[in-house]
Scaffold this motif. Structure first.
Motif, PDB file in Angstrom:
ATOM      1  N   TRP A 147      42.097  50.127  36.672  1.00  0.00           N
ATOM      2  CA  TRP A 147      41.062  49.150  37.006  1.00  0.00           C
ATOM      3  C   TRP A 147      40.976  48.002  35.999  1.00  0.00           C
ATOM      4  CZ3 TRP A 147      36.764  48.400  33.938  1.00  0.00           C
ATOM      5  CH2 TRP A 147      36.336  49.456  33.126  1.00  0.00           C
ATOM      6  N   ALA A 148      41.393  48.229  34.740  1.00  0.00           N
ATOM      7  CA  ALA A 148      41.440  47.123  33.769  1.00  0.00           C
ATOM      8  C   ALA A 148      42.544  46.138  34.124  1.00  0.00           C
ATOM      9  CB  ALA A 148      41.659  47.667  32.357  1.00  0.00           C
ATOM     10  N   PHE A 149      43.528  46.593  34.856  1.00  0.00           N
ATOM     11  CA  PHE A 149      44.621  45.736  35.321  1.00  0.00           C
ATOM     12  C   PHE A 149      44.259  45.065  36.650  1.00  0.00           C
ATOM     13  CE2 PHE A 149      48.553  44.371  37.054  1.00  0.00           C
ATOM     14  CZ  PHE A 149      49.524  44.372  36.058  1.00  0.00           C
ATOM     15  N   ILE A 150      43.739  45.852  37.585  1.00  0.00           N
ATOM     16  CA  ILE A 150      43.519  45.378  38.952  1.00  0.00           C
ATOM     17  C   ILE A 150      42.316  44.439  39.062  1.00  0.00           C
ATOM     18  CG2 ILE A 150      42.868  46.116  41.283  1.00  0.00           C
ATOM     19  CD1 ILE A 150      45.796  46.556  40.529  1.00  0.00           C
ATOM     20  N   TYR A 151      41.217  44.741  38.386  1.00  0.00           N
ATOM     21  CA  TYR A 151      40.015  43.941  38.571  1.00  0.00           C
ATOM     22  C   TYR A 151      40.180  42.497  38.091  1.00  0.00           C
ATOM     23  CZ  TYR A 151      37.607  48.285  39.887  1.00  0.00           C
ATOM     24  OH  TYR A 151      37.222  49.446  40.521  1.00  0.00           O
ATOM     25  N   PRO A 152      40.764  42.249  36.913  1.00  0.00           N
ATOM     26  CA  PRO A 152      41.039  40.850  36.548  1.00  0.00           C
ATOM     27  C   PRO A 152      41.985  40.162  37.539  1.00  0.00           C
ATOM     28  CG  PRO A 152      41.169  42.249  34.612  1.00  0.00           C
ATOM     29  CD  PRO A 152      41.067  43.160  35.789  1.00  0.00           C
ATOM     30  N   LEU A 153      42.942  40.909  38.058  1.00  0.00           N
ATOM     31  CA  LEU A 153      43.876  40.362  39.044  1.00  0.00           C
ATOM     32  C   LEU A 153      43.143  39.956  40.324  1.00  0.00           C
ATOM     33  CD1 LEU A 153      46.921  39.885  39.644  1.00  0.00           C
ATOM     34  CD2 LEU A 153      46.976  42.199  40.612  1.00  0.00           C
ATOM     35  N   VAL A 154      42.222  40.791  40.779  1.00  0.00           N
ATOM     36  CA  VAL A 154      41.433  40.487  41.977  1.00  0.00           C
ATOM     37  C   VAL A 154      40.575  39.243  41.753  1.00  0.00           C
ATOM     38  CG1 VAL A 154      39.547  41.319  43.448  1.00  0.00           C
ATOM     39  CG2 VAL A 154      41.418  42.860  42.834  1.00  0.00           C
ATOM     40  N   LEU A 155      39.920  39.157  40.594  1.00  0.00           N
ATOM     41  CA  LEU A 155      39.121  37.969  40.280  1.00  0.00           C
ATOM     42  C   LEU A 155      39.985  36.712  40.273  1.00  0.00           C
ATOM     43  CD1 LEU A 155      36.805  39.260  37.403  1.00  0.00           C
ATOM     44  CD2 LEU A 155      36.171  38.786  39.775  1.00  0.00           C
ATOM     45  N   PHE A 156      41.173  36.813  39.709  1.00  0.00           N
ATOM     46  CA  PHE A 156      42.097  35.676  39.680  1.00  0.00           C
ATOM     47  C   PHE A 156      42.411  35.190  41.096  1.00  0.00           C
ATOM     48  CE2 PHE A 156      46.527  34.419  40.331  1.00  0.00           C
ATOM     49  CZ  PHE A 156      46.570  33.248  39.597  1.00  0.00           C
ATOM     50  N   TYR A 157      42.687  36.113  42.006  1.00  0.00           N
ATOM     51  CA  TYR A 157      43.047  35.713  43.371  1.00  0.00           C
ATOM     52  C   TYR A 157      41.867  35.080  44.098  1.00  0.00           C
ATOM     53  CZ  TYR A 157      47.784  37.513  43.352  1.00  0.00           C
ATOM     54  OH  TYR A 157      49.117  37.686  43.089  1.00  0.00           O
ATOM     55  N   TYR A 158      40.660  35.566  43.850  1.00  0.00           N
ATOM     56  CA  TYR A 158      39.492  34.943  44.474  1.00  0.00           C
ATOM     57  C   TYR A 158      39.275  33.531  43.949  1.00  0.00           C
ATOM     58  CZ  TYR A 158      37.803  38.820  47.285  1.00  0.00           C
ATOM     59  OH  TYR A 158      37.684  39.781  48.251  1.00  0.00           O
ATOM     60  N   ILE A 159      39.429  33.341  42.646  1.00  0.00           N
ATOM     61  CA  ILE A 159      39.289  31.989  42.078  1.00  0.00           C
ATOM     62  C   ILE A 159      40.393  31.082  42.613  1.00  0.00           C
ATOM     63  CG2 ILE A 159      39.442  30.667  39.924  1.00  0.00           C
ATOM     64  CD1 ILE A 159      38.031  33.025  38.562  1.00  0.00           C
ATOM     65  N   LYS A 160      41.592  31.621  42.745  1.00  0.00           N
ATOM     66  CA  LYS A 160      42.714  30.861  43.301  1.00  0.00           C
ATOM     67  C   LYS A 160      42.422  30.437  44.742  1.00  0.00           C
ATOM     68  CE  LYS A 160      47.689  31.294  44.247  1.00  0.00           C
ATOM     69  NZ  LYS A 160      48.854  32.216  44.195  1.00  0.00           N
ATOM     70  N   LEU A 161      41.885  31.357  45.542  1.00  0.00           N
ATOM     71  CA  LEU A 161      41.535  31.044  46.928  1.00  0.00           C
ATOM     72  C   LEU A 161      40.433  29.999  47.004  1.00  0.00           C
ATOM     73  CD1 LEU A 161      41.568  34.667  48.418  1.00  0.00           C
ATOM     74  CD2 LEU A 161      43.149  32.817  49.028  1.00  0.00           C
ATOM     75  N   LEU A 162      39.445  30.116  46.117  1.00  0.00           N
ATOM     76  CA  LEU A 162      38.355  29.148  46.075  1.00  0.00           C
ATOM     77  C   LEU A 162      38.883  27.765  45.703  1.00  0.00           C
ATOM     78  CD1 LEU A 162      35.315  28.527  46.173  1.00  0.00           C
ATOM     79  CD2 LEU A 162      35.185  29.218  43.768  1.00  0.00           C
ATOM     80  N   TYR A 163      39.776  27.719  44.731  1.00  0.00           N
ATOM     81  CA  TYR A 163      40.370  26.446  44.303  1.00  0.00           C
ATOM     82  C   TYR A 163      41.170  25.815  45.441  1.00  0.00           C
ATOM     83  CZ  TYR A 163      43.128  23.133  41.551  1.00  0.00           C
ATOM     84  OH  TYR A 163      43.719  21.989  41.073  1.00  0.00           O
ATOM     85  N   GLN A 164      41.919  26.630  46.170  1.00  0.00           N
ATOM     86  CA  GLN A 164      42.699  26.111  47.293  1.00  0.00           C
ATOM     87  C   GLN A 164      41.788  25.563  48.379  1.00  0.00           C
ATOM     88  OE1 GLN A 164      45.059  29.527  48.366  1.00  0.00           O
ATOM     89  NE2 GLN A 164      46.684  29.057  46.885  1.00  0.00           N
ATOM     90  N   LYS A 165      40.665  26.245  48.621  1.00  0.00           N
ATOM     91  CA  LYS A 165      39.720  25.776  49.630  1.00  0.00           C
ATOM     92  C   LYS A 165      39.090  24.458  49.223  1.00  0.00           C
ATOM     93  CE  LYS A 165      35.794  27.281  52.439  1.00  0.00           C
ATOM     94  NZ  LYS A 165      35.124  25.970  52.409  1.00  0.00           N
TER      95      LYS A 165
END
Length: 417
Positions: A389-407
């Motif tokens: 979870w220390a690996f996956i949770y930062p990765l998930v946050l990154f993808y959400y920020i990336k999606l928000l930036y793309q939008k």
């Protein structure tokens, strides 16, 4: 000569911070590196019993419940440096775990911010630091999991290749002969993933079957030990003992209002079928007990900041209790975030990220859920999942920020047009 490049610069900062955090906490643990501390738990002694069986042929019933990998590690490290050998090895595993987490997240996100976030989550877990002083498997498990995620993150775009499957299988085999709880995920790979997605590739390249057998060899050795000594086709007898003596017995105690010790005596008279029928007949209570155990194991006290008696550090234990309670809340939030992201990745046909996230998150969830049959061990049972979870949770946050930036970019272009 190593050039002082930007990536190296951040690694110097990371490792300097990790070493500083470790030794600041270590100096406040009220414990020292000694044989008395390292082998202060009954579990540690059982691992050493198996090490003595391997090295000197001294028979022990501990062989039935302790697979061979960690005893082998203990045998080597104690021969080299005694208690200090074990401690130094586990400190190295702790530092490498932080590095592999950092580098794996960096590989997938190209972000130092999220990489440091994952690394800091691990280095701030004081329970993990305290466990480096004890001859127990948790630090090694965390290390192997972080190593697996690091290697898979580098092969993420090759998930269809046999090499990706081999890497996943190799680490799960090692983890299984370290902690038998990993046998079910290993079987999932072998009996579901392998025939559905990789068998055809093996058929075209028969040499791959030989590699597969080599990877599985340690598993066959462990099975052989239990079969020869106890005439049972199992990797270990620990799971059935924990299930009976903890989970079933605890239910009997509550249902029949008797002492726990008497419940354990009663469960010994039950066959496997009797235990199953008893649980089915009292399903609501056992389900409630299972759920309660999981929550208690996540939010539990840091047992090894309060152990052995006379070596307690209550201030650090209070910090970890707060850490663990917040961890449970984070898990609840990310159940939703991960599920939604998996749907988004599937819609976008980002299959490499989808497969990586699905496999690793499922493994982490399984590790936490599987602790529901045990209790009274503080946060030790759920601790190994921190690598995931220390690996996956930062990765998930990154993808959400990336999606928000793309939008925002798309909305910006739309408004201009």
């Amino acid at each position: 000569m190593i050039k002082f490049t930007k990536p190296h610069f951040y690694l110097y900062i990371l490792n300097g911070l990790a070493v500083a955090v470790y030794f600041v906490v270590f100096s406040n643990l009220n414990q020292n590196v000694s044989h008395e501390i390292v082998f202060s738990t009954p579990d540690a002694l059982t691992y050493m019993d198996v090490a003595n069986w391997i090295a000197n042929g001294i028979d022990s019933e501990s062989v039935s419940i302790r697979p061979i990998l960690y005893p082998l590690i203990l045998m080597i490290t104690t021969n080299i440096g005694g208690a200090y050998g074990i401690w130094m090895m586990q400190v190295l595993f702790f530092i490498l775990t932080i590095n592999f987490t950092f580098l794996g997240i960096k590989k997938l996100t190209r972000s130092y911010v999220f990489s440091f976030l994952g690394a800091i989550i691990i280095m701030s877990n004081l329970s993990l630091i305290a466990l480096t002083l004890h001859a127990l498997t948790e630090v090694t498990t965390v290390f192997l999991l972080s190593t697996m995620l690091f290697f898979l993150s580098r092969k993420i775009n090759n998930f269809r290749e046999v090499s990706f499957f081999h890497s996943s299988l190799f680490f799960l085999v090692l983890l299984t002969i370290l902690k038998p709880v990993f046998l079910i995920p290993l079987f999932g790979l072998l009996f579901i993933v392998f025939p559905l997605f990789y068998f055809e590739k093996y058929w075209k390249r028969p040499k791959s079957f030989f590699k597969l057998l080599l990877i599985l060899l340690p598993l066959f050795i462990q099975y052989s030990i239990i079969k020869i000594k106890y005439d049972q086709t199992k990797i270990s007898l620990i799971s059935s003992l924990v299930f009976s003596n903890y989970f079933v017995a605890k239910g009997i105690q509550e249902i029949e209002s008797i002492d726990y010790s008497k419940a354990k005596i009663k469960v010994k008279r039950f066959s496997s079928e009797d235990q199953t029928n008893y649980i089915v007949d009292h399903m609501p209570l056992y389900f409630s007990l299972f759920k309660k155990n999981i929550i208690d194991n996540i939010t539990g006290k840091s047992r090894f900041l309060l152990y052995p008696k006379g070596y307690e550090n209550n201030q650090l234990a209070v910090f970890m209790k707060t850490y663990n309670i917040k961890t449970l809340k984070v898990h609840y939030v990310f159940i939703v975030l991960v599920f939604l992201l998996l749907i988004i990745l599937l819609i976008k046909k980002d299959y490499p990220t989808f497969i990586f996230l699905l496999f690793t998150y499922s493994l982490g969830a399984y590790l936490i859920i599987s602790t529901g049959i045990s209790f009274w061990q503080g946060d030790r049972l759920t601790l190994p999942a921190i690598s995931i979870w220390a690996f996956i949770y930062p990765l998930v946050l990154f993808y959400y920020i990336k999606l928000l930036y793309q939008k925002l970019e798309i909305d910006g272009l739309s408004s201009k047009s």
